[in-house]
Scaffold this motif. Sequence first.
Motif, PDB file in Angstrom:
ATOM      1  N   ALA A  49       0.849  -1.190   0.000  1.00 32.26           N
ATOM      2  CA  ALA A  49       0.000   0.000   0.000  1.00 32.26           C
ATOM      3  C   ALA A  49       0.882   1.236   0.000  1.00 32.26           C
ATOM      4  CB  ALA A  49      -0.916   0.021   1.219  1.00 32.26           C
ATOM      5  N   SER A  50       0.352   2.310  -0.559  1.00 33.03           N
ATOM      6  CA  SER A  50       1.070   3.581  -0.537  1.00 33.03           C
ATOM      7  C   SER A  50       0.057   4.713  -0.435  1.00 33.03           C
ATOM      8  CB  SER A  50       1.951   3.747  -1.775  1.00 33.03           C
ATOM      9  OG  SER A  50       1.150   3.819  -2.938  1.00 33.03           O
ATOM     10  N   MET A  51       0.551   5.844   0.059  1.00 35.07           N
ATOM     11  CA  MET A  51      -0.295   7.025   0.180  1.00 35.07           C
ATOM     12  C   MET A  51       0.526   8.256  -0.162  1.00 35.07           C
ATOM     13  SD  MET A  51      -2.423   8.560   3.427  1.00 35.07           S
ATOM     14  CE  MET A  51      -3.868   7.517   3.270  1.00 35.07           C
ATOM     15  N   ARG A  52       0.076   8.985  -1.147  1.00 32.57           N
ATOM     16  CA  ARG A  52       0.751  10.207  -1.545  1.00 32.57           C
ATOM     17  C   ARG A  52       0.241  11.374  -0.694  1.00 32.57           C
ATOM     18  NH1 ARG A  52       3.970   9.277  -5.296  1.00 32.57           N
ATOM     19  NH2 ARG A  52       4.549  11.480  -5.360  1.00 32.57           N
ATOM     20  N   ASN A  53       1.005  12.451  -0.667  1.00 33.39           N
ATOM     21  CA  ASN A  53       0.515  13.673  -0.035  1.00 33.39           C
ATOM     22  C   ASN A  53      -0.798  14.046  -0.692  1.00 33.39           C
ATOM     23  OD1 ASN A  53       2.932  13.629   1.295  1.00 33.39           O
ATOM     24  ND2 ASN A  53       3.783  15.423   0.277  1.00 33.39           N
ATOM     25  N   GLY A  54      -1.786  14.401   0.115  1.00 35.54           N
ATOM     26  CA  GLY A  54      -3.102  14.694  -0.421  1.00 35.54           C
ATOM     27  C   GLY A  54      -4.062  13.537  -0.255  1.00 35.54           C
ATOM     28  N   GLY A  55      -3.507  12.348   0.025  1.00 33.75           N
ATOM     29  CA  GLY A  55      -4.376  11.239   0.392  1.00 33.75           C
ATOM     30  C   GLY A  55      -4.612  10.159  -0.644  1.00 33.75           C
ATOM     31  N   THR A  56      -4.076  10.312  -1.859  1.00 34.01           N
ATOM     32  CA  THR A  56      -4.283   9.262  -2.861  1.00 34.01           C
ATOM     33  C   THR A  56      -3.617   7.977  -2.411  1.00 34.01           C
ATOM     34  OG1 THR A  56      -4.326  10.900  -4.627  1.00 34.01           O
ATOM     35  CG2 THR A  56      -3.919   8.612  -5.257  1.00 34.01           C
ATOM     36  N   THR A  57      -4.380   6.891  -2.417  1.00 31.75           N
ATOM     37  CA  THR A  57      -3.864   5.609  -1.958  1.00 31.75           C
ATOM     38  C   THR A  57      -3.824   4.589  -3.090  1.00 31.75           C
ATOM     39  OG1 THR A  57      -6.078   4.905  -1.277  1.00 31.75           O
ATOM     40  CG2 THR A  57      -4.687   5.939   0.404  1.00 31.75           C
ATOM     41  N   ASN A  58      -2.975   3.600  -2.876  1.00 31.49           N
ATOM     42  CA  ASN A  58      -2.850   2.503  -3.824  1.00 31.49           C
ATOM     43  C   ASN A  58      -2.642   1.234  -3.012  1.00 31.49           C
ATOM     44  OD1 ASN A  58      -2.571   1.157  -6.287  1.00 31.49           O
ATOM     45  ND2 ASN A  58      -0.358   1.412  -6.295  1.00 31.49           N
ATOM     46  N   TYR A  59      -3.392   0.190  -3.333  1.00 30.43           N
ATOM     47  CA  TYR A  59      -3.298  -1.068  -2.603  1.00 30.43           C
ATOM     48  C   TYR A  59      -3.075  -2.226  -3.563  1.00 30.43           C
ATOM     49  CZ  TYR A  59      -5.436   1.200   1.498  1.00 30.43           C
ATOM     50  OH  TYR A  59      -5.705   2.018   2.580  1.00 30.43           O
ATOM     51  N   ALA A  60      -2.345  -3.215  -3.097  1.00 31.42           N
ATOM     52  CA  ALA A  60      -2.278  -4.467  -3.834  1.00 31.42           C
ATOM     53  C   ALA A  60      -3.659  -5.115  -3.808  1.00 31.42           C
ATOM     54  CB  ALA A  60      -1.252  -5.399  -3.193  1.00 31.42           C
ATOM     55  N   ASP A  61      -4.027  -5.767  -4.882  1.00 31.87           N
ATOM     56  CA  ASP A  61      -5.334  -6.419  -4.943  1.00 31.87           C
ATOM     57  C   ASP A  61      -5.529  -7.413  -3.809  1.00 31.87           C
ATOM     58  OD1 ASP A  61      -5.533  -6.595  -8.599  1.00 31.87           O
ATOM     59  OD2 ASP A  61      -6.060  -4.999  -7.196  1.00 31.87           O
ATOM     60  N   SER A  62      -4.449  -8.054  -3.419  1.00 37.06           N
ATOM     61  CA  SER A  62      -4.533  -9.104  -2.408  1.00 37.06           C
ATOM     62  C   SER A  62      -4.875  -8.585  -1.018  1.00 37.06           C
ATOM     63  CB  SER A  62      -3.221  -9.886  -2.352  1.00 37.06           C
ATOM     64  OG  SER A  62      -2.154  -9.023  -2.033  1.00 37.06           O
ATOM     65  N   VAL A  63      -4.734  -7.282  -0.797  1.00 26.00           N
ATOM     66  CA  VAL A  63      -4.992  -6.735   0.535  1.00 26.00           C
ATOM     67  C   VAL A  63      -6.163  -5.767   0.569  1.00 26.00           C
ATOM     68  CG1 VAL A  63      -2.539  -6.985   1.075  1.00 26.00           C
ATOM     69  CG2 VAL A  63      -3.433  -4.737   0.415  1.00 26.00           C
ATOM     70  N   LYS A  64      -6.724  -5.458  -0.574  1.00 26.06           N
ATOM     71  CA  LYS A  64      -7.850  -4.516  -0.623  1.00 26.06           C
ATOM     72  C   LYS A  64      -8.998  -5.016   0.239  1.00 26.06           C
ATOM     73  CE  LYS A  64      -7.023  -2.448  -5.157  1.00 26.06           C
ATOM     74  NZ  LYS A  64      -7.479  -2.344  -6.569  1.00 26.06           N
ATOM     75  N   GLY A  65      -9.541  -4.100   1.032  1.00 31.53           N
ATOM     76  CA  GLY A  65     -10.640  -4.452   1.919  1.00 31.53           C
ATOM     77  C   GLY A  65     -10.196  -5.006   3.257  1.00 31.53           C
ATOM     78  N   ARG A  66      -8.923  -5.336   3.380  1.00 35.85           N
ATOM     79  CA  ARG A  66      -8.418  -5.885   4.645  1.00 35.85           C
ATOM     80  C   ARG A  66      -7.384  -4.966   5.301  1.00 35.85           C
ATOM     81  NH1 ARG A  66      -5.483 -10.398   4.625  1.00 35.85           N
ATOM     82  NH2 ARG A  66      -4.659 -10.107   2.503  1.00 35.85           N
ATOM     83  N   PHE A  67      -6.570  -4.315   4.487  1.00 35.89           N
ATOM     84  CA  PHE A  67      -5.515  -3.448   5.003  1.00 35.89           C
ATOM     85  C   PHE A  67      -5.901  -1.995   4.761  1.00 35.89           C
ATOM     86  CE2 PHE A  67      -1.622  -6.490   4.490  1.00 35.89           C
ATOM     87  CZ  PHE A  67      -2.305  -7.466   5.174  1.00 35.89           C
ATOM     88  N   THR A  68      -5.487  -1.123   5.684  1.00 36.86           N
ATOM     89  CA  THR A  68      -5.719   0.310   5.529  1.00 36.86           C
ATOM     90  C   THR A  68      -4.447   1.067   5.847  1.00 36.86           C
ATOM     91  OG1 THR A  68      -8.042   0.062   6.189  1.00 36.86           O
ATOM     92  CG2 THR A  68      -7.111   2.274   6.245  1.00 36.86           C
ATOM     93  N   ILE A  69      -4.038   1.909   4.916  1.00 34.75           N
ATOM     94  CA  ILE A  69      -2.873   2.758   5.139  1.00 34.75           C
ATOM     95  C   ILE A  69      -3.355   4.137   5.571  1.00 34.75           C
ATOM     96  CG2 ILE A  69      -2.737   3.507   2.715  1.00 34.75           C
ATOM     97  CD1 ILE A  69       0.339   3.491   3.039  1.00 34.75           C
TER      98      ILE A  69
END
Length: 119
Positions: A49-69
């Motif tokens: 997972a990653s989070m840019r300044n401003g809040g844009t996030t990116n998650y691996a498909d395998s963790v979507k819905g389970r992990f939160t950055i």
Amino acid sequence: QVQLVQSGGGLVQPGGSLRLSCAASDSAFNINAMGWDRQAPGKERELVASMRNGGTTNYADSVKGRFTISRDYAKNTVYLQMNSLKPEDTAVYYCNTDASDGDVRYTFWGQGTQVTVSS
């Protein structure tokens, strides 16, 4: 140089939760994004997972819905809340930051922390 100090991790049963933290040292660099990668034994390192300044996030498909950055910008800290953990989430987790010094961009890494999901 940006130093990243990780905390959290450990052993958890399947279905359990863990929270990872990573604090970046004060430096002259501008932090543009913070995130997490992981590397399981015998596998390549992958983005979690990653989070840019401003809040844009990116998650691996395998963790979507389970992990939160999430990030605390005032503390230069990034968190990874991991819920509904599965054995396949077992890996060494590395914090990283995309930082810049003027026009030059750098990536810095934390020391890594082991997450083991097992009964």
